[in-house]
Design an enzyme around this catalytic site. Structure first.
Site, mmCIF file in Angstrom:
data_model
loop_
_atom_site.group_PDB
_atom_site.id
_atom_site.type_symbol
_atom_site.label_atom_id
_atom_site.label_comp_id
_atom_site.label_asym_id
_atom_site.label_seq_id
_atom_site.Cartn_x
_atom_site.Cartn_y
_atom_site.Cartn_z
ATOM 1 C CG LEU A 69 4.261 62.042 26.611
ATOM 2 C CD1 LEU A 69 4.037 60.629 27.163
ATOM 3 C CD2 LEU A 69 5.266 62.791 27.466
ATOM 4 C CG ASP A 70 9.346 63.964 21.672
ATOM 5 O OD1 ASP A 70 8.595 64.898 21.336
ATOM 6 O OD2 ASP A 70 10.497 64.125 22.112
ATOM 7 C CE LYS A 71 6.255 56.433 15.401
ATOM 8 N NZ LYS A 71 6.500 56.390 13.940
ATOM 9 C CB THR B 4 8.664 59.992 25.015
ATOM 10 O OG1 THR B 4 9.761 60.694 24.453
ATOM 11 C CG2 THR B 4 8.701 60.124 26.529
ATOM 12 N NE ARG C 2 14.375 63.239 21.283
ATOM 13 C CZ ARG C 2 13.618 63.023 20.214
ATOM 14 N NH1 ARG C 2 12.301 63.117 20.307
ATOM 15 N NH2 ARG C 2 14.177 62.721 19.063
#
Length: 238
Positions: free
Chosen positions: A60-62, A64, A167
């Protein structure tokens, strides 16, 4: 928003082979040269918390939040790694986007391999994202052209696993995610942050469905959105 240093990671599921946590926004999944100043990551915190090795199954992105899963042995990690690569793992997200997209739809748009680099000259990889609109908001602050601003809450299912896929796809759709400092719109991010009283990326991993592997049954893991999301959804029901 709570600091990742302030509490132990919340475990959503644990058995003898798989553990899933509720990753807070702002916490790296693993240490990275892109965030060399960060000294903590979900992988390291969980390893310390459980006292055993863990193998990251996905990312997961930081910024998120939500469901993040790990394997507790290399055999399960390898089997589920193949499941992720083949696209049989299902993931679901909640997102707040600019504007009012159609009630539902599918984005089929190839993405450059590395979102940190210019797209020109990079190979483009197949990427598909489905969405379903859950609620529409019209808030009383201008967007530059109109006296009010429109935003929508959407449920998103990426059918592939490209970096920043959700995104980047919603940017391509001209409905960027609110709080996305890389692919979004700064003016809208600041306006919504002022209206809601918080600044964050509004993207939460709500559900992860793992297929049966190595004789293990299928597994579905869910993460309830935090209090900030609950207040937003309460506004939608009002």
């Amino acid at each position: 928003m709570d600091s990742p240093d302030a509490f132990s990671l919340r475990v959503l599921h644990a058995d003898d082979a798989i553990v899933a946590i509720d990753k807070p926004a702002g916490l790296l999944v693993h240490r990275s040269s892109l965030d060399a100043h960060e000294t903590r990551s979900a992988a390291e915190l969980l390893r310390t918390q459980l006292g055993v090795p863990v193998w990251l199954l996905h990312r997961l992105d930081k910024a998120t939040s939500g469901v993040l899963a790990f394997a507790l042995n290399p055999a399960v990690a390898a089997a589920l790694g193949k499941a992720f690569e083949s696209g049989v793992v299902r993931k679901r997200y909640l997102a707040l986007v600019r504007g009012w997209p159609d009630a539902e739809g599918e984005i089929d748009y190839p993405l450059a391999r590395d979102p940190e680099l210019p797209s020109a000259g990079q190979p483009r990889l197949a990427a598909v994202t489905r969405w379903r609109r859950l609620a529409c908001f019209e808030w009383p602050f201008p967007d530059g052209r109109h006296a009010t601003s429109r935003y929508a809450l959407v449920e998103v299912e990426p059918l592939s696993g490209r970096r920043h896929q959700i995104r980047r796809h919603f940017k391509h759709l001209a409905h960027p995610l609110v709080g996305d400092t890389t692919h979004g719109k700064g003016a809208h991010n600041r306006a919504v942050a002022a209206w809601l009283g918080t600044s964050r990326l509004w993207l939460h991993a709500t559900r992860l469905e793992l297929p049966p592997v190595d004789g293990r049954p299928a597994l579905a893991i869910e993460s309830e959105p935090d209090g900030q999301w609950q207040r937003l959804m309460a506004d939608a029901r009002a």
